[in-house]
Scaffold this motif. Structure first.
Motif, PDB file in Angstrom:
ATOM      1  N   UNK A  77       0.876  -1.173   0.000  1.00 40.69           N
ATOM      2  CA  UNK A  77       0.000   0.000   0.000  1.00 40.69           C
ATOM      3  C   UNK A  77       0.907   1.214   0.000  1.00 40.69           C
ATOM      4  N   UNK A  78       0.951   1.943  -1.128  1.00 34.37           N
ATOM      5  CA  UNK A  78       1.920   3.021  -1.237  1.00 34.37           C
ATOM      6  C   UNK A  78       3.322   2.455  -1.144  1.00 34.37           C
ATOM      7  N   UNK A  79       4.098   2.877  -0.148  1.00 33.28           N
ATOM      8  CA  UNK A  79       5.470   2.395   0.032  1.00 33.28           C
ATOM      9  C   UNK A  79       5.598   1.371   1.152  1.00 33.28           C
ATOM     10  N   UNK A  80       4.484   0.966   1.746  1.00 34.53           N
ATOM     11  CA  UNK A  80       4.541  -0.017   2.831  1.00 34.53           C
ATOM     12  C   UNK A  80       4.188  -1.403   2.314  1.00 34.53           C
ATOM     13  N   UNK A  81       4.986  -2.393   2.726  1.00 35.27           N
ATOM     14  CA  UNK A  81       4.763  -3.778   2.334  1.00 35.27           C
ATOM     15  C   UNK A  81       4.511  -4.627   3.572  1.00 35.27           C
ATOM     16  N   UNK A  82       3.477  -5.448   3.517  1.00 35.57           N
ATOM     17  CA  UNK A  82       3.123  -6.357   4.612  1.00 35.57           C
ATOM     18  C   UNK A  82       2.796  -7.720   4.029  1.00 35.57           C
ATOM     19  N   UNK A  83       2.436  -8.639   4.911  1.00 35.10           N
ATOM     20  CA  UNK A  83       1.947  -9.945   4.494  1.00 35.10           C
ATOM     21  C   UNK A  83       0.427  -9.975   4.554  1.00 35.10           C
ATOM     22  N   UNK A 217       6.756  -3.264 -11.677  1.00 33.69           N
ATOM     23  CA  UNK A 217       7.408  -2.126 -11.037  1.00 33.69           C
ATOM     24  C   UNK A 217       7.229  -0.848 -11.840  1.00 33.69           C
ATOM     25  N   UNK A 218       7.005  -0.976 -13.148  1.00 40.37           N
ATOM     26  CA  UNK A 218       6.883   0.212 -13.989  1.00 40.37           C
ATOM     27  C   UNK A 218       5.644   1.028 -13.680  1.00 40.37           C
ATOM     28  N   UNK A 219       4.613   0.379 -13.113  1.00 38.31           N
ATOM     29  CA  UNK A 219       3.383   1.117 -12.797  1.00 38.31           C
ATOM     30  C   UNK A 219       2.603   0.359 -11.730  1.00 38.31           C
ATOM     31  N   UNK A 220       3.013   0.523 -10.476  1.00 39.19           N
ATOM     32  CA  UNK A 220       2.343  -0.176  -9.381  1.00 39.19           C
ATOM     33  C   UNK A 220       1.031   0.532  -9.043  1.00 39.19           C
ATOM     34  N   UNK A 221      -0.020  -0.234  -8.730  1.00 36.82           N
ATOM     35  CA  UNK A 221      -1.238   0.406  -8.223  1.00 36.82           C
ATOM     36  C   UNK A 221      -0.965   1.080  -6.889  1.00 36.82           C
ATOM     37  N   UNK A 222      -1.657   2.163  -6.618  1.00 33.72           N
ATOM     38  CA  UNK A 222      -1.508   2.836  -5.324  1.00 33.72           C
ATOM     39  C   UNK A 222      -2.334   2.172  -4.224  1.00 33.72           C
ATOM     40  N   UNK A 280      -2.420 -10.584 -15.559  1.00 33.86           N
ATOM     41  CA  UNK A 280      -2.103  -9.422 -16.401  1.00 33.86           C
ATOM     42  C   UNK A 280      -1.221  -8.480 -15.588  1.00 33.86           C
ATOM     43  N   UNK A 281      -0.148  -8.011 -16.185  1.00 34.46           N
ATOM     44  CA  UNK A 281       0.706  -7.026 -15.533  1.00 34.46           C
ATOM     45  C   UNK A 281       1.143  -5.981 -16.551  1.00 34.46           C
ATOM     46  N   UNK A 282       1.241  -4.693 -16.181  1.00 37.35           N
ATOM     47  CA  UNK A 282       0.923  -4.149 -14.861  1.00 37.35           C
ATOM     48  C   UNK A 282      -0.586  -4.078 -14.644  1.00 37.35           C
ATOM     49  N   UNK A 283      -0.975  -3.971 -13.376  1.00 35.11           N
ATOM     50  CA  UNK A 283      -2.396  -3.934 -13.036  1.00 35.11           C
ATOM     51  C   UNK A 283      -2.952  -2.518 -13.051  1.00 35.11           C
ATOM     52  N   UNK A 284      -2.111  -1.554 -13.368  1.00 30.05           N
ATOM     53  CA  UNK A 284      -2.558  -0.154 -13.453  1.00 30.05           C
ATOM     54  C   UNK A 284      -1.784   0.525 -14.567  1.00 30.05           C
ATOM     55  N   UNK A 285      -2.226   1.738 -14.907  1.00 32.53           N
ATOM     56  CA  UNK A 285      -1.514   2.485 -15.940  1.00 32.53           C
ATOM     57  C   UNK A 285      -2.456   3.240 -16.846  1.00 32.53           C
ATOM     58  N   UNK A 286      -1.867   3.991 -17.764  1.00 30.14           N
ATOM     59  CA  UNK A 286      -2.632   4.845 -18.650  1.00 30.14           C
ATOM     60  C   UNK A 286      -2.762   4.288 -20.045  1.00 30.14           C
ATOM     61  N   UNK A 287      -2.842   5.160 -21.044  1.00 30.29           N
ATOM     62  CA  UNK A 287      -3.074   4.725 -22.428  1.00 30.29           C
ATOM     63  C   UNK A 287      -2.028   3.753 -22.955  1.00 30.29           C
ATOM     64  N   UNK A 288      -0.752   3.917 -22.571  1.00 29.29           N
ATOM     65  CA  UNK A 288       0.265   2.990 -23.067  1.00 29.29           C
ATOM     66  C   UNK A 288      -0.030   1.569 -22.595  1.00 29.29           C
ATOM     67  N   UNK A 289      -0.454   1.434 -21.333  1.00 31.99           N
ATOM     68  CA  UNK A 289      -0.783   0.103 -20.828  1.00 31.99           C
ATOM     69  C   UNK A 289      -1.923  -0.503 -21.625  1.00 31.99           C
ATOM     70  N   UNK A 290      -2.968   0.283 -21.905  1.00 29.75           N
ATOM     71  CA  UNK A 290      -4.106  -0.248 -22.658  1.00 29.75           C
ATOM     72  C   UNK A 290      -3.659  -0.752 -24.018  1.00 29.75           C
ATOM     73  N   UNK A 358      -4.428   0.096   5.491  1.00 29.27           N
ATOM     74  CA  UNK A 358      -3.012  -0.245   5.433  1.00 29.27           C
ATOM     75  C   UNK A 358      -2.292   0.936   4.805  1.00 29.27           C
ATOM     76  N   UNK A 359      -1.459   1.584   5.626  1.00 26.60           N
ATOM     77  CA  UNK A 359      -0.740   2.786   5.176  1.00 26.60           C
ATOM     78  C   UNK A 359      -1.701   3.828   4.605  1.00 26.60           C
ATOM     79  N   UNK A 360      -2.855   3.979   5.252  1.00 26.19           N
ATOM     80  CA  UNK A 360      -3.827   4.983   4.839  1.00 26.19           C
ATOM     81  C   UNK A 360      -4.716   4.573   3.683  1.00 26.19           C
ATOM     82  N   UNK A 361      -4.517   3.357   3.147  1.00 31.19           N
ATOM     83  CA  UNK A 361      -5.362   2.877   2.043  1.00 31.19           C
ATOM     84  C   UNK A 361      -6.316   1.823   2.579  1.00 31.19           C
TER      85      UNK A 361
END
Length: 374
Positions: A77-83, A217-222, A280-290, A358-361
């Motif tokens: 979530x953002x920059x925090x990683x958990x299990x 890593x190129x476009x992680x979901x927030x 499917x990866x990445x799971x987020x992104x803009x027109x290039x991803x589409x 989790x980390x504000x999300x």
């Protein structure tokens, strides 16, 4: 907290080496499967994120009669990683059902994990529950979101019409249905309007884990989501007996920008073949991803044009791609009649009551990203 003995003779305890033999026997009996120790090792011992087998069992007279396993995933979530722990393979021997063992093993596990330091315990649990397990999870604090919806592209409708109707009418109707079906898809495919020229699509029979992780890593979901790092790919898609049929890696100017993981399955009941986009990866992104994902779909659909059915197991494919290539949901006609629903619903529960962020999300916002893992 270790083992707990109940008044009616059951011992609720953690997994111990050797339990896997009884676990596999119970699994194969309950699910009419043929799992092996190699499968057990992959699922529970080889997990890249924990050094233990995260499983609890109920034993009676020394024999394992119920199981409560978990499969750990890293979530971000953002920059925090958990299990986060995926609840799966919950089983009870037929001679010991209706004894509350599902609830007792799960509640014991929750208490054990709650005693751990924050960095060594799961932030939340999630499950893909059917009609039988859902009520029990709900009683223990799980909240449930939407049922899983698969999107299907029927490529040979006649295969299913023949199976539904049967006899000569079914064969005749099947031929007509397939002809109409192919004409419809031909029109849809020709009208697809994506900018796919800048992309090169590679088909791999192995799994390029490092390149797929680069795409993630190129476009992680927030929002809260499962981490698709290199260890994830090296482990998750190596299930014995269920390896991926192919991976489609999309590059732009040599740089990996998107990927699809595909499984193929033949159903002998009606002699049909289904190809499933399982990741499917990445799971987020803009027109290039589409456009990049569309390029992968163009190649995929050309390679699997012989398949009776193409379907998606993940809800993160852009909707414009689904519409363009004729994918329809299985929760309404015609797919509700022609395609088999999973019958699964996503459930969520934080380990600590009330910790739904989790980390504000919001953990509830993780819904689209928890259907790939499981």
């Amino acid at each position: 907290m270790t083992a707990r003995e109940t008044d009616d003779g059951y011992v609720i305890r953690r997994y111990e080496p050797g339990d896997e033999r009884e676990f596999i026997h119970l699994y194969n009996e309950v699910w009419s499967a043929e799992k092996t120790t190699d499968w057990f090792d992959w699922r529970y011992r080889d997990n890249p994120y924990v050094d233990e087998v995260p499983m609890f069992v109920a034993a009676f007279d020394g024999a394992v009669v119920a199981t409560r396993p978990f499969v750990p995933f890293r979530v971000r979530a953002g920059d925090e990683t958990r299990l986060a722990y995926y609840c799966t393979d919950t089983m009870t021997d037929s001679g010991h059902r209706r004894k509350g063992l599902f609830a007792r093993t799960t509640e014991h596990a929750l208490a054990v994990y709650a005693d751990r330091p924050r960095e060594n315990r799961p932030a939340f649990f999630f499950s893909h529950s059917n009609e039988f397990s859902l009520p029990g999870y709900r009683k223990m604090g799980w909240e449930f979101a939407s049922p899983q919806v698969r999107y299907n592209r029927l490529q040979r409708a006649g295969s299913y019409v023949t199976d539904l109707v049967g006899g000569l009418p079914g064969r005749v109707g099947g031929g007509v249905a397939t002809g109409l079906n192919r004409a419809y898809l031909g029109v849809r495919d020709r009208r697809a309007d994506f900018h796919t020229d800048p992309f090169e699509v590679e088909r791999h029979t192995d799994l390029p884990a490092a390149e797929l992780a680069t795409c993630y890593e190129s476009c992680r979901p927030d929002p809260v989501h499962v981490v698709y790092d290199e260890p994830f790919y090296e482990w998750y898609f190596a299930e014995p007996g269920d390896e991926a049929d192919a991976t489609y890696l999309v590059r732009r100017a040599g740089r990996p920008v998107a990927g699809l993981v595909v499984h193929s399955e033949h159903d002998p009941r009606n002699d049909t073949t289904a190809v499933t986009v399982s990741h499917v990866t990445p799971a987020a992104g803009g027109p290039e991803r589409v456009d990049a994902v569309a390029a992968a779909f163009e190649r995929l659909l050309a390679d699997y044009r012989y398949a009776d059915l193409a379907r998606l197991d993940v809800p993160t494919v852009p909707r414009e791609i689904l519409r363009a290539y004729g994918f329809a949901p299985d929760d309404r006609l015609p797919m509700s009649k022609l395609a088999e629903s999973t019958g699964l619903t996503l459930g969520l529960r934080p380990l600590v009551d009330g910790e739904w962020d989790l980390n504000g999300r919001p953990v509830r916002g993780a819904e689209p990203y928890l259907w790939t893992a499981g």
